[in-house]
Design a protein around this motif. Structure first.
Motif, PDB file in Angstrom:
ATOM      1  N   ALA A  10       0.811  -1.262  -0.024  1.00 43.80           N
ATOM      2  CA  ALA A  10       0.043   0.048   0.089  1.00 43.80           C
ATOM      3  C   ALA A  10       0.868   1.297  -0.095  1.00 43.80           C
ATOM      4  CB  ALA A  10      -0.904  -0.064   1.333  1.00 43.80           C
ATOM      5  N   ASN A  11       0.216   2.370  -0.540  1.00 44.18           N
ATOM      6  CA  ASN A  11       0.900   3.580  -0.339  1.00 44.18           C
ATOM      7  C   ASN A  11       2.329   3.655  -0.958  1.00 44.18           C
ATOM      8  OD1 ASN A  11       0.759   6.346  -0.039  1.00 44.18           O
ATOM      9  ND2 ASN A  11       2.003   6.222   2.071  1.00 44.18           N
ATOM     10  N   THR A  12       2.280   3.106  -2.123  1.00 44.73           N
ATOM     11  CA  THR A  12       3.576   2.628  -2.830  1.00 44.73           C
ATOM     12  C   THR A  12       3.571   3.126  -4.315  1.00 44.73           C
ATOM     13  OG1 THR A  12       4.039   0.866  -1.518  1.00 44.73           O
ATOM     14  CG2 THR A  12       5.356   0.983  -3.363  1.00 44.73           C
ATOM     15  N   ASN A  13       4.938   3.742  -4.945  1.00 47.10           N
ATOM     16  CA  ASN A  13       4.938   3.884  -6.091  1.00 47.10           C
ATOM     17  C   ASN A  13       5.742   2.732  -6.747  1.00 47.10           C
ATOM     18  OD1 ASN A  13       4.349   6.750  -6.763  1.00 47.10           O
ATOM     19  ND2 ASN A  13       6.120   7.182  -5.174  1.00 47.10           N
ATOM     20  N   TRP A  14       4.950   2.047  -7.755  1.00 41.54           N
ATOM     21  CA  TRP A  14       5.513   0.800  -8.121  1.00 41.54           C
ATOM     22  C   TRP A  14       6.511   0.913  -9.201  1.00 41.54           C
ATOM     23  CZ3 TRP A  14       2.577  -4.250  -7.859  1.00 41.54           C
ATOM     24  CH2 TRP A  14       1.663  -4.409  -6.898  1.00 41.54           C
ATOM     25  N   LYS A  15       7.363   0.036  -9.398  1.00 41.36           N
ATOM     26  CA  LYS A  15       8.277  -0.131 -10.581  1.00 41.36           C
ATOM     27  C   LYS A  15       7.430  -0.698 -11.614  1.00 41.36           C
ATOM     28  CE  LYS A  15      12.639  -0.675  -7.880  1.00 41.36           C
ATOM     29  NZ  LYS A  15      13.834  -1.559  -7.662  1.00 41.36           N
ATOM     30  N   THR A  16       7.399  -0.081 -12.655  1.00 42.75           N
ATOM     31  CA  THR A  16       6.401  -0.569 -13.666  1.00 42.75           C
ATOM     32  C   THR A  16       7.126  -1.266 -14.940  1.00 42.75           C
ATOM     33  OG1 THR A  16       6.206   1.809 -14.655  1.00 42.75           O
ATOM     34  CG2 THR A  16       4.277   1.029 -13.293  1.00 42.75           C
ATOM     35  N   ARG A  17       8.153  -1.458 -14.599  1.00 42.51           N
ATOM     36  CA  ARG A  17       9.013  -2.417 -15.531  1.00 42.51           C
ATOM     37  C   ARG A  17      10.073  -3.549 -14.503  1.00 42.51           C
ATOM     38  NH1 ARG A  17      14.406  -2.505 -18.125  1.00 42.51           N
ATOM     39  NH2 ARG A  17      14.291  -3.454 -20.362  1.00 42.51           N
ATOM     40  N   PHE A  18       9.655  -4.746 -14.605  1.00 45.14           N
ATOM     41  CA  PHE A  18      10.467  -5.540 -13.975  1.00 45.14           C
ATOM     42  C   PHE A  18      10.637  -6.917 -15.054  1.00 45.14           C
ATOM     43  CE2 PHE A  18       6.135  -6.784 -13.666  1.00 45.14           C
ATOM     44  CZ  PHE A  18       5.741  -8.196 -13.615  1.00 45.14           C
ATOM     45  N   GLU A  19      11.603  -7.803 -14.475  1.00 45.66           N
ATOM     46  CA  GLU A  19      11.805  -9.103 -15.001  1.00 45.66           C
ATOM     47  C   GLU A  19      11.111 -10.012 -14.298  1.00 45.66           C
ATOM     48  OE1 GLU A  19      15.816 -10.392 -16.877  1.00 45.66           O
ATOM     49  OE2 GLU A  19      15.675 -11.178 -14.937  1.00 45.66           O
ATOM     50  N   GLY A  20      10.426 -10.943 -14.917  1.00 51.81           N
ATOM     51  CA  GLY A  20       9.453 -12.000 -14.236  1.00 51.81           C
ATOM     52  C   GLY A  20       9.478 -13.364 -15.066  1.00 51.81           C
ATOM     53  N   LEU A  21       8.646 -14.008 -14.761  1.00 54.23           N
ATOM     54  CA  LEU A  21       8.550 -15.534 -15.657  1.00 54.23           C
ATOM     55  C   LEU A  21       7.160 -15.690 -16.143  1.00 54.23           C
ATOM     56  CD1 LEU A  21      10.011 -18.147 -12.813  1.00 54.23           C
ATOM     57  CD2 LEU A  21      11.158 -16.793 -15.061  1.00 54.23           C
ATOM     58  N   ASP A  22       7.071 -15.980 -17.438  1.00 53.71           N
ATOM     59  CA  ASP A  22       5.731 -15.997 -17.863  1.00 53.71           C
ATOM     60  C   ASP A  22       5.117 -17.319 -17.830  1.00 53.71           C
ATOM     61  OD1 ASP A  22       6.859 -18.134 -19.399  1.00 53.71           O
ATOM     62  OD2 ASP A  22       7.124 -17.101 -21.219  1.00 53.71           O
ATOM     63  N   ALA A  23       3.943 -17.661 -18.264  1.00 59.03           N
ATOM     64  CA  ALA A  23       3.179 -18.963 -17.783  1.00 59.03           C
ATOM     65  C   ALA A  23       4.081 -20.131 -18.219  1.00 59.03           C
ATOM     66  CB  ALA A  23       1.871 -18.848 -18.654  1.00 59.03           C
ATOM     67  N   LYS A  24       4.754 -20.145 -19.202  1.00 59.16           N
ATOM     68  CA  LYS A  24       5.842 -21.311 -19.449  1.00 59.16           C
ATOM     69  C   LYS A  24       6.999 -21.323 -18.600  1.00 59.16           C
ATOM     70  CE  LYS A  24       4.000 -21.702 -24.181  1.00 59.16           C
ATOM     71  NZ  LYS A  24       4.397 -21.754 -25.503  1.00 59.16           N
ATOM     72  N   GLY A  25       7.096 -20.410 -17.766  1.00 53.05           N
ATOM     73  CA  GLY A  25       8.267 -20.443 -16.925  1.00 53.05           C
ATOM     74  C   GLY A  25       9.638 -19.832 -17.526  1.00 53.05           C
ATOM     75  N   LYS A  26       9.448 -19.134 -18.553  1.00 49.83           N
ATOM     76  CA  LYS A  26      10.553 -18.478 -19.230  1.00 49.83           C
ATOM     77  C   LYS A  26      10.579 -16.799 -18.779  1.00 49.83           C
ATOM     78  CE  LYS A  26      10.218 -21.027 -23.734  1.00 49.83           C
ATOM     79  NZ  LYS A  26      10.038 -20.694 -25.164  1.00 49.83           N
ATOM     80  N   ILE A  27      12.133 -16.440 -18.600  1.00 46.11           N
ATOM     81  CA  ILE A  27      12.210 -15.133 -18.175  1.00 46.11           C
ATOM     82  C   ILE A  27      11.547 -14.124 -19.129  1.00 46.11           C
ATOM     83  CG2 ILE A  27      14.168 -13.383 -17.448  1.00 46.11           C
ATOM     84  CD1 ILE A  27      15.658 -15.874 -16.669  1.00 46.11           C
ATOM     85  N   THR A  28      10.986 -13.169 -18.655  1.00 51.30           N
ATOM     86  CA  THR A  28      10.192 -12.185 -19.620  1.00 51.30           C
ATOM     87  C   THR A  28      10.244 -10.936 -18.842  1.00 51.30           C
ATOM     88  OG1 THR A  28       8.758 -13.842 -20.234  1.00 51.30           O
ATOM     89  CG2 THR A  28       8.084 -11.691 -20.839  1.00 51.30           C
ATOM     90  N   MET A  29      10.689  -9.782 -19.701  1.00 45.61           N
ATOM     91  CA  MET A  29      10.467  -8.466 -19.235  1.00 45.61           C
ATOM     92  C   MET A  29       9.138  -7.867 -19.351  1.00 45.61           C
ATOM     93  SD  MET A  29      12.285  -6.220 -17.897  1.00 45.61           S
ATOM     94  CE  MET A  29      14.073  -6.633 -18.209  1.00 45.61           C
ATOM     95  N   TYR A  30       8.663  -7.658 -18.158  1.00 44.83           N
ATOM     96  CA  TYR A  30       7.158  -6.897 -18.212  1.00 44.83           C
ATOM     97  C   TYR A  30       7.403  -5.327 -18.114  1.00 44.83           C
ATOM     98  CZ  TYR A  30       5.396 -11.651 -17.577  1.00 44.83           C
ATOM     99  OH  TYR A  30       5.044 -13.093 -17.978  1.00 44.83           O
ATOM    100  N   ARG A  31       6.408  -4.609 -18.745  1.00 47.02           N
ATOM    101  CA  ARG A  31       6.289  -3.124 -18.740  1.00 47.02           C
ATOM    102  C   ARG A  31       4.848  -2.616 -18.828  1.00 47.02           C
ATOM    103  NH1 ARG A  31       8.785   1.481 -22.580  1.00 47.02           N
ATOM    104  NH2 ARG A  31       7.970  -0.202 -24.170  1.00 47.02           N
ATOM    105  N   LEU A  32       4.424  -1.671 -17.929  1.00 49.65           N
ATOM    106  CA  LEU A  32       3.192  -1.046 -17.997  1.00 49.65           C
ATOM    107  C   LEU A  32       3.425   0.282 -19.066  1.00 49.65           C
ATOM    108  CD1 LEU A  32       0.262  -0.835 -17.311  1.00 49.65           C
ATOM    109  CD2 LEU A  32       1.053   0.265 -15.223  1.00 49.65           C
ATOM    110  N   VAL A  33       2.639   0.564 -20.083  1.00 48.50           N
ATOM    111  CA  VAL A  33       3.108   1.432 -21.073  1.00 48.50           C
ATOM    112  C   VAL A  33       1.505   1.976 -21.451  1.00 48.50           C
ATOM    113  CG1 VAL A  33       4.946   0.285 -22.105  1.00 48.50           C
ATOM    114  CG2 VAL A  33       2.765  -0.011 -23.032  1.00 48.50           C
ATOM    115  N   GLU A  34       1.604   3.229 -21.971  1.00 51.84           N
ATOM    116  CA  GLU A  34       0.450   3.993 -22.266  1.00 51.84           C
ATOM    117  C   GLU A  34      -0.194   3.570 -23.393  1.00 51.84           C
ATOM    118  OE1 GLU A  34      -0.864   6.257 -20.781  1.00 51.84           O
ATOM    119  OE2 GLU A  34       0.854   7.445 -19.472  1.00 51.84           O
ATOM    120  N   GLY A  35      -1.504   3.425 -23.637  1.00 49.39           N
ATOM    121  CA  GLY A  35      -1.976   3.058 -24.889  1.00 49.39           C
ATOM    122  C   GLY A  35      -2.203   1.666 -25.266  1.00 49.39           C
ATOM    123  N   SER A  36      -1.612   0.564 -24.418  1.00 44.41           N
ATOM    124  CA  SER A  36      -1.517  -0.848 -24.768  1.00 44.41           C
ATOM    125  C   SER A  36      -2.117  -1.516 -23.624  1.00 44.41           C
ATOM    126  CB  SER A  36      -0.427  -1.034 -25.301  1.00 44.41           C
ATOM    127  OG  SER A  36      -0.397  -2.509 -25.469  1.00 44.41           O
TER     128      SER A  36
END
Length: 261
Positions: A10-36
């Motif tokens: 709570a009450n946090t400025n989130w990092k909107t770009r991070f490295e995680g795992l997709d549904a298949k367990g592969k390393i994936t870069m995620y990012r929150l962007v405008e218009g998509s």
């Protein structure tokens, strides 16, 4: 969609770009962007502008835990949150009031059924068996006073307060509980008794000690442990025989009473 956030988030400025795992367990870069609504960076427009996201302070309490709850309509933010590890570990989760109410209804119906089941126990030995398992010697004292209504009242009250425990207690497929129930029945039928102020267990008829109870141990647990020994197995078998004999005597007495009527 109503989303709940753990107090740590709570009450946090989130990092909107991070490295995680997709549904298949592969390393994936995620990012929150405008218009998509797409949150996998490799599938986004390279020129897309990164978007910020911030949670507010905790604003409600659930199960004694302060959380931040808000309604989010931005599908991109929802997709982003679902990609975070916080969604996987439950610190961020969807709150569905209808599903929650349905769950509460099911729990209340289940609890009502278990209370009714306990309230319908009529056999005195059964009442004492369950009571002794849960409350110990106080139940035997009430049984000696012929206060079976008091024993049932204790059981019903306990069921209201601890429905989950009573479900396990009444579950005949629960081997551990069933073993304790069998041992408790020996006390309910007056075959075994607590002796020396609960420091030992003895045969009710002969007063001969069966087993000592160590300090801090419940008599019922001491008997279960004793049943696991070579000598205890023989005693358990003898107790079982006496329980069967007692049951036959009860049936015989009942049949005689019905015949006289």
């Amino acid at each position: 969609m109503i989303i709940r956030f753990h107090s740590d988030l709570a009450n946090t400025n989130w990092k909107t770009r991070f490295e995680g795992l997709d549904a298949k367990g592969k390393i994936t870069m995620y990012r929150l962007v405008e218009g998509s609504e797409e949150v996998e960076e490799k599938k986004q427009d390279k020129e897309a502008k990164q978007k910020s996201f911030k949670t507010g302070p905790t604003n409600t309490v659930v199960d004694g835990q302060a959380i931040y709850q808000t309604e989010i309509t931005d599908q991109a933010v929802i997709n982003f949150l679902k990609a975070t590890p916080y969604w996987q570990d439950g610190r961020v989760a969807e709150y569905d009031p209808l599903a929650e109410n349905k769950k509460i209804e099911e729990i209340l119906v289940r609890d009502a059924e278990i209370v009714a089941k306990v309230a319908n126990i009529s056999e005195k030995d059964e009442l004492v068996k369950y009571g002794y398992y849960l409350f110990g010697k106080s139940t035997l004292t009430k049984a000696a006073q012929d206060d079976y209504s008091g024993i049932k009242a204790d059981l019903i009250k306990h069921t209201y307060q601890n429905p989950e425990e009573m479900i396990k207690v009444l579950d005949k497929n629960n081997k551990q509980v069933a073993e304790h129930m069998e041992a408790a029945l020996a006390f309910a039928k007056g075959i075994l008794v607590e002796s020396e102020g609960g420091k030992s267990i003895s045969w009710a008829e002969t007063k001969v000690r069966v087993v000592s109870v160590v300090v801090g141990q419940k008599p019922l647990d001491a008997l279960i442990d004793f049943y696991g020994t070579t000598e205890g197995k023989e005693v358990k078998q003898l107790v079982g025989q006496k329980i069967v004999e007692s049951a036959k005597e009860t049936v015989s007495a009942s049949a005689k009473t019905n015949t006289e009527k």
